[in-house]
Scaffold this active site. Structure first.
Site, PDB file in Angstrom:
ATOM      1  N   GLY A 144      35.805  44.453  19.635  1.00 18.23           N
ATOM      2  CA  GLY A 144      35.008  45.308  18.202  1.00 18.23           C
ATOM      3  C   GLY A 144      33.790  46.410  19.532  1.00 18.23           C
ATOM      4  O   GLY A 144      34.803  46.736  20.040  1.00 18.23           O
ATOM      5  N   LYS A 215      44.881  40.269  22.636  1.00 13.71           N
ATOM      6  CA  LYS A 215      43.729  40.681  23.169  1.00 13.71           C
ATOM      7  C   LYS A 215      43.636  40.589  24.423  1.00 13.71           C
ATOM      8  O   LYS A 215      43.685  41.413  25.736  1.00 13.71           O
ATOM      9  CB  LYS A 215      42.609  40.283  22.350  1.00 13.71           C
ATOM     10  CG  LYS A 215      42.156  41.263  21.766  1.00 13.71           C
ATOM     11  CD  LYS A 215      41.549  40.207  20.165  1.00 13.71           C
ATOM     12  CE  LYS A 215      41.367  40.341  19.012  1.00 13.71           C
ATOM     13  NZ  LYS A 215      40.729  39.932  18.465  1.00 13.71           N
ATOM     14  N   GLY A 309      33.987  43.944  12.812  1.00 16.87           N
ATOM     15  CA  GLY A 309      33.742  44.658  11.393  1.00 16.87           C
ATOM     16  C   GLY A 309      33.848  46.528  11.665  1.00 16.87           C
ATOM     17  O   GLY A 309      33.811  46.820  12.264  1.00 16.87           O
TER      18      GLY A 309
END
Lengths: 330, 115
Positions: A144, A215, A309
């Site tokens: 993020g 990732k 988010g």
């Protein structure tokens, strides 16, 4: 003159980005594309139209909508930087991989939150960017808003990262945290996470460590200069973890976390691991992400933050765009 | 005679004792034991796999200092924690190879500590 950006993917991250970027004079949004087509204006889209997209209006309802694939826009429209925010596909990375290659081949700068092309074809994209003197930024793909790549590239210039370990999937960290705190079984917490929207209906992408492996491959390739695919990551998920093993681990001052680890010698693994309470990763709970970069000179550096988010991902994309604007003098 | 938990602490303690006019008869180097703690999940009780594993690890010269099993019910998978210590890296490697082999053969999930 403003940096002209073209955004692919009109989902939540795009909306979050538009809300912020419209306030900044160094950028001009000249195009937005979804899976059904795109809107484009060489001089920049009208602020009123961008506000509508940010508020959730479909781009197909905007004036000038072109019903053609996004790749058409990538190849033919005028812009300085492509912002690739389409949905991750870890099978063949398409259509994002084609978008990215087409933009880089034209020497366009690239910013992305899409893990697929980087987890599968990192070195090809990196080479293409270098060959065409395009800037390639991907902070939003991992962790993020945590500035992993900016830290490694900008603030550790005289140092060397020799290994790294981290918690890079918020869903599994939430499940393990809840199982430990409430002594609940895996299935019960998974259902709860699905009801809260933290886990998908098909949770395998998260709980089997696939997302974390993707990732990890990106981080390992970018930081250690490797040419690895995420399929090379040794991977074990969390679906067999029991409240009993969490309790036994706690009796010896350990927590169990789904840890991504990689080193400069090429080892990459995602697996549930015992983490001693003295390690900062042991106290990372809920959906938080964290990564520890083990450096040769400075020792371990741990970065913590929200791993997903709308606003967190948009923040990372914006940081990359500001970096590019600064470097190209916009 | 008493034991100190680390080499650094031992050297500091020795220096302090000498400063304080204590007569130190012997300051021996401590054994550098490494402790490995692992978790195991699977049908541990049913297969009796871990019971024989503990004996094998012991036989290699490692000291199994902790072994706990928790079985929530008869049909479900059990969880176990095993700690062993050894001074010699080769003994630790052999013990780890034995544990990994047992886990493979009995479909046990092995959980290691982070490096």
């Amino acid at each position: 003159m403003a940096l002209r950006i073209f955004i692919l993917g009109a989902g939540t991250v795009c909306k979050g980005l538009l809300k912020t970027i419209m306030q900044r004079s160094e950028f001009s949004v000249c195009g937005v594309a979804s899976s059904s087509g795109y809107v484009y204006s060489k001089d920049g889209l009208q602020k009123a139209d961008l506000e509508k997209v940010a508020a959730g209006k479909k781009i197909s309802e905007l004036p000038g909508f072109v019903q053609k694939p996004a790749l058409d826009a990538v190849q033919n429209c005028e812009y300085d930087a492509l912002v690739e925010l389409t949905t991750t596909n870890l099978k063949d990375a398409e259509p994002a991989f084609s978008h990215m290659k087409a933009a880089l081949a034209r020497g366009k700068h690239l910013v992305t939150s899409n893990k697929g092309p980087l987890a599968l074809h990192f070195s090809e994209l990196d080479s293409l960017a270098k060959k065409n003197k395009a800037l390639f930024r991907f902070e939003a793909t991992v962790g993020g808003a945590i500035p992993i790549f900016a830290t490694a590239n900008n603030y550790l210039k005289g140092d060397r990262v020799v290994s790294l370990k981290g918690i890079l999937n918020g869903t599994t960290n939430y499940i393990l945290s809840r199982m430990f705190d409430e002594k609940m079984r895996y299935d019960t917490v998974l259902k709860e996470a699905q009801q809260l929207g933290i886990a998908e209906r098909d949770p395998s992408y998260d709980v089997e460590g696939i997302d974390a492996a993707a990732k990890l491959a990106i981080v390992a390739n970018a930081i250690f200069g490797k040419n690895s695919s995420f399929s090379e990551v040794k991977r074990t998920g969390i679906s067999r973890i029991t409240p009993e093993i969490l309790e036994l681990a706690a009796s010896q001052n350990y927590r169990i976390k789904l840890i991504c680890s990689a080193s400069s010698d090429g080892k990459m693994e995602v697996a549930p691991r015992f983490v001693p309470l003295s390690d900062p990763l042991a106290s990372i709970n809920g959906t938080l992400n964290a990564i520890t970069l083990e450096t040769k000179m400075a020792g371990p550096l741990t970065l913590v933050g929200k791993g997903a988010g709308e606003s967190e991902t948009a923040s990372a994309v914006l940081a990359d765009l500001i970096d590019i604007a600064g470097r190209v003098g916009k | 005679m008493f034991n100190i938990g680390s080499k650094d602490a031992l050297e500091k303690m020795g220096a302090l004792l000498k400063e304080g006019s204590w007569r130190v008869l012997s300051l021996e180097k401590i054994a550098q034991f490494r402790r490995i703690t692992l978790g195991l999940i699977g049908h541990i009780i049913r297969t009796k796999s871990v019971e024989s594993l503990v004996n094998k690890v012991d036989a290699l010269g490692a000291n199994v200092s902790k072994f706990s099993v928790n079985m929530p019910n008869q049909s479900g998978e059990s969880s176990a924690l095993i700690s062993f210590e050894a001074e010699d890296d080769e003994v630790i490697e052999k013990a780890m190879a034995e544990i990994e082999n047992t886990c493979r053969q009995n479909d046990l999930l092995l959980i290691r500590a982070v490096d």
